[in-house]
Design a protein around this motif. Structure first.
Motif, PDB file in Angstrom:
ATOM      1  N   VAL A 195       0.886  -0.996  -0.235  1.00 50.22           N
ATOM      2  CA  VAL A 195      -0.136   0.399   0.122  1.00 50.22           C
ATOM      3  C   VAL A 195       0.746   1.078   0.481  1.00 50.22           C
ATOM      4  O   VAL A 195       2.143   1.504   0.263  1.00 50.22           O
ATOM      5  CB  VAL A 195      -0.996  -0.134   1.488  1.00 50.22           C
ATOM      6  CG1 VAL A 195      -1.669   1.906   1.443  1.00 50.22           C
ATOM      7  CG2 VAL A 195      -2.053  -1.156   1.269  1.00 50.22           C
ATOM      8  N   ARG A 196       0.709   2.291  -1.084  1.00 46.96           N
ATOM      9  CA  ARG A 196       1.312   3.793  -1.168  1.00 46.96           C
ATOM     10  C   ARG A 196       0.759   3.988  -0.083  1.00 46.96           C
ATOM     11  O   ARG A 196      -0.609   3.619   0.838  1.00 46.96           O
ATOM     12  CB  ARG A 196       1.247   3.763  -2.510  1.00 46.96           C
ATOM     13  CG  ARG A 196       2.127   3.424  -3.604  1.00 46.96           C
ATOM     14  CD  ARG A 196       2.115   4.081  -4.506  1.00 46.96           C
ATOM     15  NE  ARG A 196       2.037   4.062  -6.009  1.00 46.96           N
ATOM     16  CZ  ARG A 196       3.837   3.520  -5.992  1.00 46.96           C
ATOM     17  NH1 ARG A 196       4.674   4.400  -5.043  1.00 46.96           N
ATOM     18  NH2 ARG A 196       4.219   2.962  -7.382  1.00 46.96           N
ATOM     19  N   LEU A 197       1.947   5.112   0.641  1.00 44.57           N
ATOM     20  CA  LEU A 197       1.457   6.004   2.566  1.00 44.57           C
ATOM     21  C   LEU A 197       1.703   6.971   1.943  1.00 44.57           C
ATOM     22  O   LEU A 197       2.264   7.772   1.514  1.00 44.57           O
ATOM     23  CB  LEU A 197       2.611   4.861   3.302  1.00 44.57           C
ATOM     24  CG  LEU A 197       2.479   3.235   3.479  1.00 44.57           C
ATOM     25  CD1 LEU A 197       3.635   3.514   4.678  1.00 44.57           C
ATOM     26  CD2 LEU A 197       1.184   2.884   3.795  1.00 44.57           C
ATOM     27  N   CYS A 198       0.930   7.964   3.235  1.00 45.58           N
ATOM     28  CA  CYS A 198       0.686   8.938   3.219  1.00 45.58           C
ATOM     29  C   CYS A 198       0.785   9.295   4.828  1.00 45.58           C
ATOM     30  O   CYS A 198       0.364   8.767   5.817  1.00 45.58           O
ATOM     31  CB  CYS A 198       0.309  10.357   2.665  1.00 45.58           C
ATOM     32  SG  CYS A 198      -1.678  10.134   3.251  1.00 45.58           S
ATOM     33  N   ALA A 199       1.176  10.262   5.484  1.00 41.99           N
ATOM     34  CA  ALA A 199       1.081  10.891   6.549  1.00 41.99           C
ATOM     35  C   ALA A 199       0.234  11.903   7.477  1.00 41.99           C
ATOM     36  O   ALA A 199      -0.706  12.561   6.066  1.00 41.99           O
ATOM     37  CB  ALA A 199       2.215  11.816   6.878  1.00 41.99           C
ATOM     38  N   GLY A 200      -1.304  10.952   8.304  1.00 43.12           N
ATOM     39  CA  GLY A 200      -1.697  11.203   8.414  1.00 43.12           C
ATOM     40  C   GLY A 200      -2.003  12.266   9.601  1.00 43.12           C
ATOM     41  O   GLY A 200      -1.382  11.692  10.862  1.00 43.12           O
ATOM     42  N   MET A 201      -2.140  13.558   9.598  1.00 46.63           N
ATOM     43  CA  MET A 201      -1.569  14.261  11.151  1.00 46.63           C
ATOM     44  C   MET A 201      -2.859  14.625  11.976  1.00 46.63           C
ATOM     45  O   MET A 201      -3.633  15.176  11.355  1.00 46.63           O
ATOM     46  CB  MET A 201      -0.651  15.769  10.724  1.00 46.63           C
ATOM     47  CG  MET A 201       0.185  16.371  11.878  1.00 46.63           C
ATOM     48  SD  MET A 201       0.592  18.031  11.572  1.00 46.63           S
ATOM     49  CE  MET A 201       1.921  17.596  10.765  1.00 46.63           C
ATOM     50  N   THR A 202      -3.144  14.513  12.753  1.00 51.71           N
ATOM     51  CA  THR A 202      -4.327  15.107  14.142  1.00 51.71           C
ATOM     52  C   THR A 202      -3.862  16.198  14.690  1.00 51.71           C
ATOM     53  O   THR A 202      -4.633  17.126  15.008  1.00 51.71           O
ATOM     54  CB  THR A 202      -4.490  13.803  14.689  1.00 51.71           C
ATOM     55  OG1 THR A 202      -4.823  12.567  13.665  1.00 51.71           O
ATOM     56  CG2 THR A 202      -5.431  14.055  15.467  1.00 51.71           C
ATOM     57  N   TYR A 203      -2.716  15.946  15.678  1.00 52.63           N
ATOM     58  CA  TYR A 203      -2.597  17.622  15.992  1.00 52.63           C
ATOM     59  C   TYR A 203      -0.378  17.034  16.499  1.00 52.63           C
ATOM     60  O   TYR A 203      -0.260  16.369  16.324  1.00 52.63           O
ATOM     61  CB  TYR A 203      -3.763  17.463  17.806  1.00 52.63           C
ATOM     62  CG  TYR A 203      -3.003  17.209  18.987  1.00 52.63           C
ATOM     63  CD1 TYR A 203      -2.157  16.851  19.703  1.00 52.63           C
ATOM     64  CD2 TYR A 203      -3.981  15.860  18.783  1.00 52.63           C
ATOM     65  CE1 TYR A 203      -1.241  15.997  20.136  1.00 52.63           C
ATOM     66  CE2 TYR A 203      -3.229  14.011  19.512  1.00 52.63           C
ATOM     67  CZ  TYR A 203      -2.598  14.011  20.647  1.00 52.63           C
ATOM     68  OH  TYR A 203      -2.280  13.371  21.029  1.00 52.63           O
ATOM     69  N   THR A 204      -0.483  18.597  16.721  1.00 54.72           N
ATOM     70  CA  THR A 204       0.492  18.254  16.491  1.00 54.72           C
ATOM     71  C   THR A 204       0.842  18.393  18.562  1.00 54.72           C
ATOM     72  O   THR A 204       0.757  18.705  19.115  1.00 54.72           O
ATOM     73  CB  THR A 204       1.287  20.007  16.839  1.00 54.72           C
ATOM     74  OG1 THR A 204       0.315  21.062  17.057  1.00 54.72           O
ATOM     75  CG2 THR A 204       1.670  19.977  15.400  1.00 54.72           C
ATOM     76  N   MET A 205       2.263  17.792  18.612  1.00 49.11           N
ATOM     77  CA  MET A 205       2.452  17.374  20.376  1.00 49.11           C
ATOM     78  C   MET A 205       3.575  18.162  21.186  1.00 49.11           C
ATOM     79  O   MET A 205       2.911  18.283  22.181  1.00 49.11           O
ATOM     80  CB  MET A 205       3.046  16.026  20.073  1.00 49.11           C
ATOM     81  CG  MET A 205       2.487  14.738  18.903  1.00 49.11           C
ATOM     82  SD  MET A 205       3.535  13.804  20.076  1.00 49.11           S
ATOM     83  CE  MET A 205       2.873  12.106  19.686  1.00 49.11           C
TER      84      MET A 205
END
Length: 475
Positions: free
Chosen positions: A395-405
């Motif tokens: 599966v080709r991927l991408c980064a899913g960003m929810t919140y900055t830490m």
């Protein structure tokens, strides 16, 4: 310019802001909440959250020493000790406080960290999976309680600057419906979340390619409070990390593939390679670690998860929104082939290089020596699967960003720290606007909802202590 006077101003009406304001109103501190959303369905991450209340995947009712150990393992003792003690020591009482305000919890699934999930649980079978559920109900509940206690929420009110006097924060400048407004207060609490939806800040601190990151959040976290506080001399900490999940690459253009299903479990059981067929990180550290590694690539859209049928039919079926079968059902391409070389051909990867990477990995797994790989692969938390047996999948991927830490540096009372390692009088931060707990070198994820609640209540209690001593300025 219109001017108003309150004893406390809270910026942001998510779980951190509403908890802060409700606690202050209970303690008879005249408080106003500023929310830039324009109606009562305003977007925020709390509203769309999965709803699990946990600390480092331990239940909130676990003994503090158990939670402390979990935090220590997850952060490897790199988090702010004051905040660690506060989170572990306060979370049970903080959750009980929410329950007393009418917030309901339910056990969802068998995992320890889901014993306290916001009720009713989210429904991933509908487009607005959050509406009338979980965090959405929590927002409505706390807002109603705040109104009953005499607190106010000003919608359509965007804070754009702190009012400072001799190094002390004494108010906020606001733009509401195009009208400038100045609110004077003894204390200001920044609770407007992270900066994940601000491409300029994401580019500055996290990745040079913010346009190649999928935003799996409400879009409301633009770091306004963070930037205001920085202009006033506030310190920041841990800005390079974020919480999120690995998604299929097609999620960049297909809303059905974000925020769920996630590809974390495929990645952590198999391998993640770049365009040169090299593994990019330790898959055994889990999805949050891997999603940060993907975002840090020169091309965040250039990574691929490689796994086999045993992973696809095993870990691939885990989680409340499993990759198998939901990825292909919702439009992601799942490549498959009988051999690694044939799979490489479908992915436009070098067949020999990919075969060598998979072979070296299999040998290390089968000999129990994954720590000798480059990069090393840990096996304590998540089991590595041998990929010796086909058929093979990718599966080709991408980064899913929810919140900055990362965020504003705070002490154990949620006071924002200034340039001389001293609190800025009158200025606080809670929730995901504050740093010092999560992130760091090991990308520690501890729990956004719980850290928000604890820091919010800490801020409110400290502000109220001043009110009991009105002649003593904020320290």
């Amino acid at each position: 310019m219109q001017e108003l006077n309150y004893e406390a101003v809270v910026i942001g009406a998510g779980i951190a802001g509403l908890s802060t304001a409700l606690r202050l109103s209970e303690l008879r501190i005249r408080t106003v909440v500023l929310e830039k959303g324009t109606d009562d369905r305003y977007p925020c991450n709390t509203r769309i959250a999965g709803g699990a209340f946990h600390v480092a995947h331990r239940d909130v009712d676990d003994p503090p020493e158990v939670i402390l150990e979990a935090i220590s393992q997850r952060t490897r003792d790199t988090a702010n000790p004051e905040l660690v003690q506060a989170l572990a020591g306060d979370i049970r009482a903080a959750t009980a406080w929410l329950k007393a305000k009418g917030v309901r919890f339910i056990k969802v699934g068998h995992e320890i960290f889901r014993k306290h999930s916001l009720a009713p649980p989210i429904n991933l079978n509908q487009d607005k999976y959050w509406e009338g559920r979980g965090g959405d109900v929590l927002i409505r509940t706390l807002t109603a309680e705040l109104a009953r206690n005499g607190g106010e929420v000003l919608l359509g009110a965007r804070a754009n600057g702190l009012v400072m006097n001799a190094g002390r924060c004494v108010g906020v400048d606001v733009l509401r419906q195009e009208t400038p407004l100045r609110i004077h207060a003894r204390a200001v609490v920044i609770c407007d979340g992270g900066f994940q939806a601000n491409p300029e800040l994401v580019a500055r601190y996290i990745t040079t390619s913010p346009g190649k990151i999928r935003q799996r959040n409400s879009g409301s976290g633009t770091g306004d409070g963070l930037q205001m506080a920085m202009r006033a001399g506030a310190q920041v900490v841990g800005m390079s990390r974020f919480y999120g999940h690995v998604l299929a690459r097609e999620a960049m253009d297909n809303d059905a593939l974000s925020p769920f299903p996630i590809a974390d479990f495929l990645c952590s059981a198999g391998i993640v390679v770049d365009a040169s067929c090299r593994r990019i990180a330790d898959e055994g550290r889990g999805g949050v670690y891997l999603v940060n590694a993907i975002a840090a690539q020169d091309d965040p859209l250039g990574t691929v998860a490689i796994f086999n049928e045993a992973v696809w039919t095993g870990p691939g079926r885990e989680f409340i929104s499993p990759a198998n079968p939901q990825l292909p059902q919702k439009g992601a391409t799942v490549y498959t082939a009988p051999t690694v070389s044939e799979l490489a051909g479908k992915l436009d990867l070098d067949p020999q290089r990919l075969a060598r990477t998979v072979s070296d990995y299999n040998e290390a797994v089968e000999q129990g020596k994954t720590e000798t790989l480059a990069p090393p692969r840990t096996a304590e938390r998540l089991k590595p699967y041998s990929l010796r047996q086909g058929p093979y999948f990718a599966v080709r991927l991408c980064a899913g960003m929810t919140y900055t830490m990362g965020g504003l540096a705070i002490d154990g009372h949620a006071r924002v720290m200034g340039p001389n390692d001293q609190p800025i009088p009158g200025l606080y931060a809670a929730g995901c606007a504050a740093g010092g707990l999560e992130g760091g070198e090991h990308v520690a994820y501890l729990g956004g909802l719980t850290r928000s609640t604890v820091t919010a209540l800490r801020a409110a209690d400290h502000i109220a202590a001043w009110q009991r001593s009105p002649d003593v300025p904020p320290q």
